[in-house]
Design a protein around this motif. Structure first.
Motif, PDB file in Angstrom:
ATOM      1  N   LEU A 209     -70.067 -13.257 -29.521  1.00  0.00           N
ATOM      2  CA  LEU A 209     -70.891 -12.390 -30.362  1.00  0.00           C
ATOM      3  C   LEU A 209     -70.035 -11.516 -31.280  1.00  0.00           C
ATOM      4  CD1 LEU A 209     -73.659 -11.296 -27.810  1.00  0.00           C
ATOM      5  CD2 LEU A 209     -73.896 -12.893 -29.725  1.00  0.00           C
ATOM      6  N   ALA A 213     -69.342 -12.609 -35.187  1.00  0.00           N
ATOM      7  CA  ALA A 213     -69.805 -11.780 -36.305  1.00  0.00           C
ATOM      8  C   ALA A 213     -68.698 -11.565 -37.318  1.00  0.00           C
ATOM      9  CB  ALA A 213     -70.328 -10.445 -35.776  1.00  0.00           C
ATOM     10  N   ALA A 254     -77.422 -13.686 -30.899  1.00  0.00           N
ATOM     11  CA  ALA A 254     -77.352 -14.514 -32.106  1.00  0.00           C
ATOM     12  C   ALA A 254     -78.569 -14.285 -32.994  1.00  0.00           C
ATOM     13  CB  ALA A 254     -77.235 -15.983 -31.720  1.00  0.00           C
ATOM     14  N   TYR A 256     -80.305 -11.557 -33.214  1.00  0.00           N
ATOM     15  CA  TYR A 256     -80.102 -10.245 -33.830  1.00  0.00           C
ATOM     16  C   TYR A 256     -79.198 -10.362 -35.057  1.00  0.00           C
ATOM     17  CZ  TYR A 256     -77.940  -5.610 -34.391  1.00  0.00           C
ATOM     18  OH  TYR A 256     -77.433  -4.442 -34.904  1.00  0.00           O
ATOM     19  N   MET A 257     -78.090 -11.071 -34.937  1.00  0.00           N
ATOM     20  CA  MET A 257     -77.159 -11.200 -36.063  1.00  0.00           C
ATOM     21  C   MET A 257     -77.788 -11.964 -37.219  1.00  0.00           C
ATOM     22  SD  MET A 257     -73.316 -11.632 -34.516  1.00  0.00           S
ATOM     23  CE  MET A 257     -73.585 -13.232 -33.761  1.00  0.00           C
ATOM     24  N   ARG A 261     -78.128  -9.968 -40.698  1.00  0.00           N
ATOM     25  CA  ARG A 261     -77.171 -10.285 -41.756  1.00  0.00           C
ATOM     26  C   ARG A 261     -77.072 -11.766 -42.134  1.00  0.00           C
ATOM     27  NH1 ARG A 261     -71.084  -7.733 -42.175  1.00  0.00           N
ATOM     28  NH2 ARG A 261     -70.412  -8.830 -44.060  1.00  0.00           N
ATOM     29  N   THR A 377     -76.583  -0.726 -35.739  1.00  0.00           N
ATOM     30  CA  THR A 377     -77.337  -1.447 -36.769  1.00  0.00           C
ATOM     31  C   THR A 377     -77.220  -0.751 -38.116  1.00  0.00           C
ATOM     32  OG1 THR A 377     -78.906  -2.225 -35.092  1.00  0.00           O
ATOM     33  CG2 THR A 377     -79.600  -2.349 -37.394  1.00  0.00           C
ATOM     34  N   SER A 380     -73.633  -1.142 -39.437  1.00  0.00           N
ATOM     35  CA  SER A 380     -73.315  -2.509 -39.860  1.00  0.00           C
ATOM     36  C   SER A 380     -73.736  -2.768 -41.300  1.00  0.00           C
ATOM     37  CB  SER A 380     -73.989  -3.526 -38.931  1.00  0.00           C
ATOM     38  OG  SER A 380     -75.396  -3.527 -39.110  1.00  0.00           O
ATOM     39  N   ALA A 389     -68.788  -5.996 -40.119  1.00  0.00           N
ATOM     40  CA  ALA A 389     -69.024  -7.186 -39.295  1.00  0.00           C
ATOM     41  C   ALA A 389     -68.748  -6.899 -37.821  1.00  0.00           C
ATOM     42  CB  ALA A 389     -68.147  -8.329 -39.788  1.00  0.00           C
ATOM     43  N   LEU A 392     -71.592  -5.012 -36.441  1.00  0.00           N
ATOM     44  CA  LEU A 392     -72.716  -5.919 -36.218  1.00  0.00           C
ATOM     45  C   LEU A 392     -72.541  -6.672 -34.902  1.00  0.00           C
ATOM     46  CD1 LEU A 392     -75.307  -7.324 -37.355  1.00  0.00           C
ATOM     47  CD2 LEU A 392     -73.751  -9.056 -38.310  1.00  0.00           C
ATOM     48  N   GLY A 393     -71.315  -7.155 -34.649  1.00  0.00           N
ATOM     49  CA  GLY A 393     -71.055  -7.851 -33.389  1.00  0.00           C
ATOM     50  C   GLY A 393     -71.247  -6.950 -32.186  1.00  0.00           C
ATOM     51  N   ALA A 396     -74.857  -6.671 -31.612  1.00  0.00           N
ATOM     52  CA  ALA A 396     -75.353  -7.886 -30.964  1.00  0.00           C
ATOM     53  C   ALA A 396     -75.047  -7.872 -29.472  1.00  0.00           C
ATOM     54  CB  ALA A 396     -74.730  -9.117 -31.625  1.00  0.00           C
TER      55      ALA A 396
END
Length: 457
Positions: A209, A213, A254, A256-257, A261, A377, A380, A389, A392-393, A396
């Protein structure tokens, strides 16, 4: 004789390495954090290595030493110099309530022995303190991503090698059948360099994750491209651990990502999911292992008893009355808890928290996770480049933890607890550095400035 000589030689090598590391960490405490992140996935190898038992405390010792070095090396702001910019960590009130209520619960319920439960639950929160005193810069954050990618790939290769070698070979190495070496439906549950399949599966999930990302945000970089190419192998290796929490967490992380984005990946991911769903019915062995109802029956068998205990103990039975800390505390006391035939080992972190800390503690945990998720969130979308990024990971991974905690005591599984607090602290460093570079006036920028930090109030 030969065995003794090998043990002495190994101890000597470890001592020399410890001195070298101690010197390096003193001058740059961030290195201590990176070393901890790099080597905690290898902690399970201590089971078969000819090292003294004292070595098993290396991770706690390294973190405490790093904390001391970070305090000693912290930068003091001279008179007339601009103070370091700070940012607010929106999850700190929930974390403070969780810690305060948990510490009070442990000490009131068990006295001094309650420190066992406190250590199991909160020890690696010290990573946030270290990163406040010695923040990661952009290069440190990049190195951390490389560590996650590299160790995720390495442990996956070791896991596949274990699968090919088989249980008998692993037992011959010194692992114990029924403890580290486990099977399900005739299939070996791979554990790689960890002590159990659960941390292996969850660690690879985390690596996929967070590393995924960062790699997807800049696939032209060689490191990222290699990671993306190797990711399918990691997914297969993770699956061989047969840890449902890891598979569930990877799926929701996944999603969520993709939603936040990487929307262009929605169609390929759906196609792969449909393909896997079409193939699974034709592989009855795998299907029976992953979708067996027996585990659900075992999970729910004692829920009525647990619900009754939560109802009769509105403030919980005490931090450490179940899970990993319960056996250690009960061994010291010579008792089990609350009339249960054995110390209860829940496989749902929310149930565990409610059992130990009641509704207040459960609310604090959920508030901590949700506030952290909303924070990540938002960041990100505002942090530039790799930091966005990475954040973001991390978001996630928090989504994954929210769902994985339904079927596992997620935050009690080492080294997942290490990485949860570490990644939150790293996101704070990224946000503080971004605030430092964008939130100050030109006159402020003309003056010498100290490093950015993040604040909890």
């Amino acid at each position: 004789m030969i065995t003794t000589a090998i043990a002495v030689l190994a101890a000597l090598v470890v001592a020399i390495a410890a001195v070298i590391v101690a010197r390096a960490v003193y001058f740059r405490p961030q290195l201590g954090v990176l070393l901890l992140a790099a080597f905690v996935p290898l902690n399970g190898l201590l089971v078969i290595l000819p090292l003294p038992g004292l070595v098993s405390g290396w991770k706690e010792g390294l973190l405490l030493y790093t904390l001391i070095c970070a305090w000693l090396r912290r930068r003091r702001v001279p008179a007339g110099e601009v103070a370091a910019p700070t940012i607010l960590l929106p999850w700190w009130p929930a974390a403070a309530l969780f810690v305060a209520f948990g510490v009070a619960s442990a000490l009131i319920s068990f006295g001094v022995i309650g420190f066992v439960g406190i250590k199991v639950t909160f020890f690696y929160l010290l990573l946030v303190v270290v990163l406040w005193l010695a923040p990661f810069d952009a290069r440190d954050r990049d190195h951390l991503v490389s560590v996650l990618m590299g160790m995720g790939a390495f442990t996956s290769l070791v896991g596949i090698a274990q699968l090919l070698a088989g249980p008998a070979f692993l037992v011959s190495l010194g692992y114990e059948y029924g403890t580290q070496v486990r099977t399900s439906g005739g299939l070996l549950r791979v554990f790689s360099t960890f002590n159990l399949p659960f941390p292996f599966g969850l660690y690879v999930m985390l690596s996929l994750l967070v590393g995924g990302a960062v790699a997807l945000a800049n696939p032209s970089r060689r490191r990222n491209l290699l990671f993306l190419c190797f990711a399918p192998v990691m997914v297969v290796a993770m699956s061989t651990a047969i840890v449902r929490a890891a598979i569930l967490g990877l799926a929701v992380g996944a999603i969520y990502m993709i939603v936040i984005r990487f929307r262009a990946l929605a169609a390929p991911v759906i196609a792969v999911a449909v393909l896997i769903g079409a193939i699974l019915p034709f592989v009855p062995t795998i299907t029976s292992v992953f979708f067996s109802s027996s585990s659900l029956n075992e999970r729910s068998g004692r829920w009525n008893e647990v619900i009754e205990k939560i109802r009769t103990h509105p403030f919980g039975e005490g931090l450490g009355s179940s899970g990993a800390a319960a056996d250690r505390i009960s061994t010291a006391q010579g008792t089990v808890f609350s009339g249960l035939s054995t110390n209860y080992q829940p496989d749902n972190y929310y149930v565990k928290t409610a059992l130990e800390l009641g509704p207040i503690g459960l609310w604090a945990v959920i508030a901590l996770l949700l506030s952290s998720l909303l924070w990540c969130t938002r960041l990100s979308r505002t942090l530039p480049g790799q930091d966005g990024a990475l954040t973001l990971g991390v978001g996630a991974s928090i989504v994954a933890s929210l769902f994985a905690s339904l079927v596992a005591t997620y935050f009690e599984i080492f080294p997942i607890d290490v990485y949860f607090w570490l990644l939150l602290g790293v996101v704070g460093c990224a946000a503080a550095q971004h605030e430092s570079s964008t939130g100050r006036s030109p006159s402020d920028r003309a003056a010498p400035a100290s490093r950015p930090t993040f604040a909890s109030s």
